[in-house]
Write a protein that holds these residues in place. Structure first.
Motif, short mmCIF file in Angstrom:
data_model
loop_
_atom_site.label_atom_id
_atom_site.label_comp_id
_atom_site.label_asym_id
_atom_site.label_seq_id
_atom_site.Cartn_x
_atom_site.Cartn_y
_atom_site.Cartn_z
N VAL A 44 0.85 -1.20 0.00
CA VAL A 44 0.00 0.00 0.00
C VAL A 44 0.89 1.24 0.00
N HIS A 45 0.80 2.03 -1.05
CA HIS A 45 1.62 3.23 -1.19
C HIS A 45 1.05 4.39 -0.38
N GLY A 46 1.75 5.49 -0.37
CA GLY A 46 1.32 6.67 0.38
C GLY A 46 0.52 7.64 -0.46
N ALA A 47 0.11 8.75 0.16
CA ALA A 47 -0.67 9.77 -0.54
C ALA A 47 0.19 10.42 -1.62
N GLY A 48 -0.40 10.57 -2.80
CA GLY A 48 0.32 11.20 -3.90
C GLY A 48 1.20 10.24 -4.67
N GLY A 49 1.23 8.99 -4.26
CA GLY A 49 2.07 8.01 -4.95
C GLY A 49 1.24 7.08 -5.82
N SER A 50 1.78 5.93 -6.10
CA SER A 50 1.09 4.86 -6.80
C SER A 50 1.90 3.59 -6.55
N ASN A 51 1.48 2.48 -7.16
CA ASN A 51 2.24 1.25 -6.92
C ASN A 51 3.65 1.30 -7.51
N VAL A 52 3.96 2.36 -8.26
CA VAL A 52 5.29 2.54 -8.82
C VAL A 52 6.36 2.62 -7.72
N VAL A 53 5.97 3.11 -6.53
CA VAL A 53 6.97 3.31 -5.47
C VAL A 53 7.54 1.98 -4.96
N TRP A 54 6.95 0.86 -5.37
CA TRP A 54 7.42 -0.45 -4.90
C TRP A 54 8.30 -1.16 -5.91
N PHE A 55 8.76 -0.48 -6.95
CA PHE A 55 9.49 -1.18 -8.01
C PHE A 55 10.79 -1.81 -7.51
N ARG A 56 11.35 -1.28 -6.42
CA ARG A 56 12.59 -1.86 -5.89
C ARG A 56 12.33 -2.99 -4.90
N GLN A 57 11.07 -3.32 -4.66
CA GLN A 57 10.73 -4.44 -3.79
C GLN A 57 10.35 -5.70 -4.57
N LEU A 58 9.86 -5.52 -5.77
CA LEU A 58 9.21 -6.63 -6.48
C LEU A 58 10.11 -7.86 -6.64
N ARG A 59 11.31 -7.66 -7.13
CA ARG A 59 12.18 -8.80 -7.43
C ARG A 59 12.42 -9.67 -6.21
N ASP A 60 12.73 -9.04 -5.07
CA ASP A 60 13.05 -9.80 -3.87
C ASP A 60 11.83 -10.48 -3.27
N PHE A 61 10.71 -9.76 -3.20
CA PHE A 61 9.52 -10.31 -2.55
C PHE A 61 8.88 -11.42 -3.39
N LYS A 62 8.97 -11.29 -4.71
CA LYS A 62 8.35 -12.30 -5.58
C LYS A 62 9.05 -13.65 -5.50
N LYS A 63 10.24 -13.68 -4.94
CA LYS A 63 10.94 -14.96 -4.74
C LYS A 63 10.22 -15.82 -3.70
N TYR A 64 9.49 -15.18 -2.78
CA TYR A 64 8.91 -15.89 -1.64
C TYR A 64 7.40 -15.78 -1.56
N PHE A 65 6.81 -14.74 -2.18
CA PHE A 65 5.39 -14.46 -1.95
C PHE A 65 4.68 -14.14 -3.26
N ASN A 66 3.36 -14.36 -3.25
CA ASN A 66 2.50 -13.75 -4.25
C ASN A 66 2.33 -12.28 -3.88
N VAL A 67 2.43 -11.40 -4.84
CA VAL A 67 2.46 -9.97 -4.57
C VAL A 67 1.26 -9.27 -5.19
N LEU A 68 0.59 -8.45 -4.39
CA LEU A 68 -0.51 -7.62 -4.86
C LEU A 68 -0.16 -6.16 -4.63
N LEU A 69 -0.09 -5.38 -5.70
CA LEU A 69 0.14 -3.95 -5.62
C LEU A 69 -1.18 -3.23 -5.88
N VAL A 70 -1.58 -2.37 -4.98
CA VAL A 70 -2.84 -1.64 -5.16
C VAL A 70 -2.54 -0.16 -5.42
N ASP A 71 -3.40 0.45 -6.21
CA ASP A 71 -3.43 1.91 -6.34
C ASP A 71 -4.61 2.41 -5.52
#
Length: 244
Positions: A4-31
């Protein structure tokens, strides 16, 4: 994992998390409502309630048949996650709050009051840039601050004003969350240069039994972008520890 991103952001702010977290979890990014790809789903004149924004995430999980999840938030997204946990406490396996906003200090109350006073006079991006410089003042965090501002431009003035109108609701929610602990274990990840919010989180963790704080060195408010490798590693270690 639900991010869950912050105010004024979008799921783009998580681009540096995706690679590592997807190794272990199913990932849901919400706007969140009015942000990113969710922006087209709401009229420009429609006003928001803060609980409705939290319920949007719960309804998205329902639609995808996700019963429980680990939640990760940044900045104001942390308040949304606490609201989700309040409205649907059975849905969180664990909660990770980065750059967490846990209280409106006197300084923040003054900033919000000034923003409300001037938002009909000054262009909203002047106010947002000022906010970005206050939250992320260090030159070392220029990249994070620029992303923060870029996403705010995409948000637009009407959406900015809608979220600004919810400041009183958000303040009341925080007062409740200070007293009431989350239903799941909480990890706070804070940058050592997050001068605005780190002291308040440090005080809160001393009062809450199921919360812990880890401070990330050489990082500001948006610690998931400033030090993504450390943010990712500590988050994943936390989840593994509580999951046995």
């Amino acid at each position: 994992m639900v991010f869950v991103h912050g105010a004024g952001g979008s799921n783009v702010v998580w681009f540096r998390q995706l690679r590592d977290f997807k190794k272990y979890f199913n990932v849901l990014l919400v706007d969140l409502r009015g942000h990113g790809k969710s922006k087209a789903n709401y009229s420009k004149e429609e006003l928001y309630r803060f609980d409705e924004i939290a319920l949007d995430v719960v309804k998205t999980m329902d639609h995808l048949e996700i019963e429980k999840a680990h939640f990760v938030g940044i900045s104001l997204g942390c308040i949304v996650i606490r609201a989700i946990d309040k409205l649907a406490p059975e849905r969180a396996e664990s909660i990770i709050l980065g750059g967490a906003v846990v209280q409106f200090s006197k300084k923040i109350n003054v900033l919000v009051s000034i923003a409300k006073l001037l938002n009909s006079i000054l262009p909203y991006m002047w106010l947002y840039r000022l906010n970005a410089w206050i939250l992320i003042p260090s030159k070392k965090n220029t990249q994070s601050r620029n992303l923060f501002i870029r996403e705010a431009i995409r948000l637009g003035e009407k959406e900015f004003k809608k979220w600004l109108r919810m400041s009183d609701e958000i303040r009341l929610a925080l007062q409740e969350f200070i007293v009431k602990e989350a239903s799941a274990p909480v990890l706070y990840l804070m940058g050592d240069r997050d001068y605005m919010f780190l002291p308040m989180v440090s005080d809160l963790v001393k009062k809450h039994f199921n919360s812990k704080l880890e401070v990330i060195s050489d990082s500001g408010h948006v610690c998931n972008l400033d030090q993504p490798d450390v943010f990712n590693e500590r988050s994943i270690q936390f989840i593994k520890a509580i999951s046995g």
